[in-house]
Structure formats: structure tokens, C-alpha cells
Design an enzyme around this catalytic site. Structure first.
Site, PDB file in Angstrom:
ATOM      1  N   SER A 177       0.786  -1.233   0.000  1.00  0.00           N
ATOM      2  CA  SER A 177       0.000   0.000   0.000  1.00  0.00           C
ATOM      3  C   SER A 177       0.819   1.284   0.000  1.00  0.00           C
ATOM      4  O   SER A 177       0.370   2.291  -0.519  1.00  0.00           O
ATOM      5  CB  SER A 177      -0.960   0.004   1.187  1.00  0.00           C
ATOM      6  OG  SER A 177      -0.261  -0.255   2.389  1.00  0.00           O
ATOM      7  N   HIS A 205      -5.387  -3.084  -2.829  1.00  0.00           N
ATOM      8  CA  HIS A 205      -4.973  -2.118  -3.858  1.00  0.00           C
ATOM      9  C   HIS A 205      -4.843  -2.731  -5.247  1.00  0.00           C
ATOM     10  O   HIS A 205      -4.516  -2.036  -6.202  1.00  0.00           O
ATOM     11  CB  HIS A 205      -3.652  -1.457  -3.466  1.00  0.00           C
ATOM     12  CG  HIS A 205      -3.753  -0.659  -2.213  1.00  0.00           C
ATOM     13  ND1 HIS A 205      -4.184   0.639  -2.183  1.00  0.00           N
ATOM     14  CD2 HIS A 205      -3.524  -0.999  -0.920  1.00  0.00           C
ATOM     15  CE1 HIS A 205      -4.200   1.077  -0.941  1.00  0.00           C
ATOM     16  NE2 HIS A 205      -3.804   0.096  -0.150  1.00  0.00           N
ATOM     17  N   LYS A 237     -11.741   1.200  -1.819  1.00  0.00           N
ATOM     18  CA  LYS A 237     -10.641   1.762  -2.621  1.00  0.00           C
ATOM     19  C   LYS A 237     -11.085   1.843  -4.083  1.00  0.00           C
ATOM     20  O   LYS A 237     -11.906   2.688  -4.392  1.00  0.00           O
ATOM     21  CB  LYS A 237      -9.388   0.954  -2.355  1.00  0.00           C
ATOM     22  CG  LYS A 237      -8.885   1.353  -0.964  1.00  0.00           C
ATOM     23  CD  LYS A 237      -7.790   0.555  -0.371  1.00  0.00           C
ATOM     24  CE  LYS A 237      -7.507   1.159   1.012  1.00  0.00           C
ATOM     25  NZ  LYS A 237      -6.925   0.216   1.953  1.00  0.00           N
TER      26      LYS A 237
HETATM   27  C1  LIG Z   1      -6.896  -0.019   3.311  1.00  0.00           C
HETATM   28  C2  LIG Z   1      -6.350  -1.374   3.583  1.00  0.00           C
HETATM   29  C3  LIG Z   1      -6.973  -2.230   4.511  1.00  0.00           C
HETATM   30  C4  LIG Z   1      -8.115  -1.765   5.370  1.00  0.00           C
HETATM   31  O1  LIG Z   1      -9.293  -1.664   4.641  1.00  0.00           O
HETATM   32  P1  LIG Z   1     -10.444  -0.714   5.211  1.00  0.00           P
HETATM   33  O2  LIG Z   1     -11.661  -1.188   4.520  1.00  0.00           O
HETATM   34  O3  LIG Z   1     -10.052   0.664   4.861  1.00  0.00           O
HETATM   35  O4  LIG Z   1     -10.485  -0.944   6.699  1.00  0.00           O
HETATM   36  C5  LIG Z   1      -6.483  -3.494   4.663  1.00  0.00           C
HETATM   37  N1  LIG Z   1      -5.407  -3.917   3.957  1.00  0.00           N
HETATM   38  C6  LIG Z   1      -4.768  -3.118   3.086  1.00  0.00           C
HETATM   39  C7  LIG Z   1      -3.581  -3.637   2.335  1.00  0.00           C
HETATM   40  C8  LIG Z   1      -5.206  -1.820   2.880  1.00  0.00           C
HETATM   41  O5  LIG Z   1      -4.566  -1.012   2.052  1.00  0.00           O
END
Ligand SMILES: *Cc1c(COP(=O)(O)O)cnc(C)c1O
Length: 383
Positions: A177, A205, A237
Site C-alpha cells: 500500500s 490495492h 478503494k
Molecule cells: C486499506 C487497507 C486495509 C483496510 O481496509 P479498510 O476497509 O479501509 O479498513 C487493509 N489492507 C490493506 C492492504 C489496505 O490497504
């Protein structure tokens, strides 16, 4: 207590690690309004630009009319609506798996999956750069935590080889990330087979972005459920909504329904959000131009930014490595002066000495805006 908190905060301030929030007052698009001024932003994870899509907004409104605002209860009580159920079926189809299970957030999905599958006689193998929620999930599971240097498959193999644990689970981000690089999944899958380990991918991602049809890191590598039995994804995302899911076999999903505490003991996602996510899956599929345009922007940016300390990445996450937190903050502030928004990412989110600008691109950017960013960066970085 307050004296202690004061000293904690002071320490953060002195080492340029203090964080503060920008208040924007506009729709989630690349142009954000802050204090009445417009800023061109390269910070969001809304990679396909779906958060502001009219079809998603309409689905949310209709979902609210039909189901009300709150879900009223947890999934195992009366919180599980037809909207949730249909979305789970569609996510299963989207990922090509038997079933999928919705969680309220990705953080909670990770906690629930890992604590359900592992206990104190087991071991979990984590990349040093895995997302914080995966580290917390591992800690909460009480399994032995084995961490290997980023993407170092030899180190992972050594750890697997000497592990005496009853069950071994390898967990990796599909796309990292804060670095934007892709995990070495094919090698990891081979190691999992050799050492009888299980494997889980958090593709927060990668989904929606990588692979010919946007099915994520697994599609990019041509891997399926036999290779990676546990696939976790988020809906906040690239899909532009909120929430998360895990996709896998009937057995895996039923196990999680029975045992995942962050699934059982929490209120179900508002059903209207599930309706918005259903619309998002359709739009992400139908409007393939979003993904294509995004990848063109990535190419365009990397060519134009070749003289910057760019990190290797084929994804919309394009970090520029600056080193010290002070420098990252200074560069971010200088860009802000030019009405460009790029967040400085500092420890503990990234390792000491690797503070960076985390630039993210979205299908809603155009080439002109990317050029604007490049020009500003040239001036600020003096290259
Ligand atoms: C953003 C993210 C999460 C958390 O997801 P949310 O729905 O925002 O709680 C988990 N793992 C990774 C790799 C992320 O980038």
C-alpha cells in the site's frame, strides 16, 4: 495522564511525525476544496474514480429508501438483508469463487480471518511491509509471528523450512500500500505447496486495477483459488464505496460465519452501501476505459518523472522516496503552496529513513493535471 500525553505528542512534533487532518469541503474527486481554495489532489485510493459516480449515488439513495439507513443488527441477528446477500453472491462470481463474506471494513476482515484460522500452536508469515491490519490480526491470533524482509522469498523459505508450527499461514498484500509494488505471488504459491502452508492475499490495492479485467493481483499472475485459497478485498478503494470481503470456498466462508469475532459481534454494513457496491461492480466492469486510462496515466507519469527518486511500481501508487520525515513534510508543504495536494508518508507507516510522497493516480485525472504535478515537483525537488 495529561502530562504523559503531552510528552508523547511533543516527541512526535519534534521528530516531524505529528499528523493533522485536512478538512475538505467538496465531492471526492481530484479537485478538493480546502478553506475556500481548490487543490489538485493525488492522494486518494479511489483509483477508478467511482466514489462520485452517479450510478453509485443513485444505488445508495434507492437502497436507503428500500432498507432504511442503519442495518439495525449484526448479520447473525436481523442485519443480513437481500442487498448484502446479493452482493456476496456477486463478489463470489466476480472473484470466481464459491462464496464471499462481507465485513464492515478491511481492517475487521483481516482480524476476523486470521483469528478464526490460527491459534497459539500455529505460525503466520508476514512481509515486513504488510499492512498494519495484517500485523494486528497476527498479534491477536496468538500465532507465532515470523516476518521476512520485503519481497525476500529466500528469507521466507528459510522461515518456512525451520517452522515446527501445526498450521502455517503466509499472508501478503497483493499490492503493497505504501510502495505500490506487487508481491511475488507465484513464488510464494510454490513455497506454500512445498512447505504445506496456507496462503492469504489482501488485495486491497490490486482489485479493480490490475489484470486484464481488473480482477487484481491474482489475475495479473494467472492464479486461482487452488493457488490462493483465501482472498480478501476491500470495497472502499478502487470500488469507491466502503466495506470489505473475503472470497473462498464454502468451507472457509462457513467457518468464518461461525467463528470470526469481528464478523459476529458487530453491526452489519448499512444495506444501501451494499447496493452501492453492487452498482460499483457493474460499472467497474462496463467502463473498462477507466482502468485503461489509469494505466496510460501511470505510464505517462513514470516517463515524465524518470529523474525523480521514483520507486518501482506499475500500479496507481507512485511514491517518491525522500528519506527524512522533515524533507517529506517540506516537499509536501511546498506543493501545497502551489495548490497541489500530496501526502507525506512518514514512520511508523513506513520504515525509518524512508519517508516519501505517496502519489496516487485516478481515472479521473487527465494528462494535463499529471503534467501540472510534474512541473511543480521539478521546481520543488530542484531537478
Ligand atoms: C486499506 C487497507 C486495509 C483496510 O481496509 P479498510 O476497509 O479501509 O479498513 C487493509 N489492507 C490493506 C492492504 C489496505 O490497504
Amino acid at each position: 495522564m495529561y502530562a504523559y500525553l503531552q510528552s508523547l505528542l511533543q516527541q512526535r512534533q519534534q521528530s516531524a511525525l505529528y499528523r493533522s487532518r485536512q478538512i475538505h469541503n467538496s465531492s471526492q474527486t481530484p479537485i478538493l476544496q480546502i478553506d475556500g481554495q481548490n487543490y489538485l489532489a493525488f492522494c486518494s485510493n479511489d483509483y477508478l474514480g467511482l466514489a462520485s459516480h452517479p450510478r453509485l449515488k443513485a444505488a445508495l439513495q434507492q437502497g436507503t429508501e428500500k432498507y432504511a439507513v442503519g442495518s439495525g443488527a449484526s448479520h447473525l441477528v436481523t442485519g443480513h438483508s437481500q442487498a448484502h446477500h446479493a452482493l456476496e453472491k456477486e463478489l463470489a462470481a466476480y472473484t470466481g469463487r464459491e462464496r464471499a463474506l462481507l465485513f464492515s471494513t478491511g481492517y475487521m476482515a483481516n482480524l476476523g480471518i486470521v483469528t478464526s484460522l490460527l491459534g497459539r500452536h500455529d505460525a503466520v508469515f508476514l512481509d515486513k511491509l504488510n499492512h498494519a491490519s495484517l500485523v494486528d490480526a497476527a498479534l491477536l491470533s496468538r500465532a507465532k509471528i515470523e516476518r521476512y524482509p520485503h519481497n525476500n522469498m529466500q528469507a521466507l523459505e528459510r522461515l518456512l523450512e525451520k517452522s515446527q508450527a501445526q498450521h502455517k499461514l503466509i499472508i501478503t498484500d497483493g499490492v503493497f500500500s505504501m510502495d505500490g509494488d506487487v508481491s511475488k505471488l507465484p513464488e510464494m504459491v510454490e513455497l506454500a505447496k512445498t512447505y504445506q502452508a496456507w496462503i492469504m492475499v489482501d488485495d486491497a490495492h490490486g482489485l479493480g486495477v490490475l489484470g486484464n479485467t481488473g480482477r487484481g493481483t491474482l489475475e495479473k499472475y494467472g492464479l486461482g483459488e487452488n493457488d490462493v485459497p483465501i482472498l480478501m478485498g476491500t470495497l472502499g478503494k478502487a470500488f469507491g464505496v466502503f466495506g470489505a470481503f473475503v472470497a473462498g470456498s464454502e468451507l472457509l466462508i462457513e467457518t468464518l460465519i461461525q467463528t470470526a469475532r469481528s464478523y459476529i459481534y458487530t453491526t452489519a454494513l448499512p444495506p444501501a452501501l451494499a447496493e452501492a457496491a453492487r452498482a460499483s461492480l457493474i460499472v467497474a466492469e462496463e467502463e473498462a476505459w477507466r482502468r485503461q486510462h489509469l494505466h496510460e496515466l501511470i505510464k505517462h507519469f513514470r516517463l515524465a518523472a524518470a529523474d525523480f527518486p521514483l520507486m518501482p511500481s506499475i500500479t496507481p501508487i507512485q511514491p517518491i522516496l525522500l528519506g527524512s520525515s522533515e524533507k517529506a513534510l517540506a516537499v509536501s508543504s511546498a506543493l501545497y503552496e502551489q495548490n497541489i495536494l500530496v501526502t507525506a508518508i512518514r514512520p511508523p507507516t513506513v520504515p525509518q529513513g524512508t519517508a516519501r510522497l505517496r502519489i496516487t493516480l485516478s481515472a479521473l485525472h487527465d494528462k494535463h493535471q499529471v503534467d501540472e504535478l510534474i512541473e511543480a515537483l521539478k521546481e520543488v525537488l530542484n531537478v
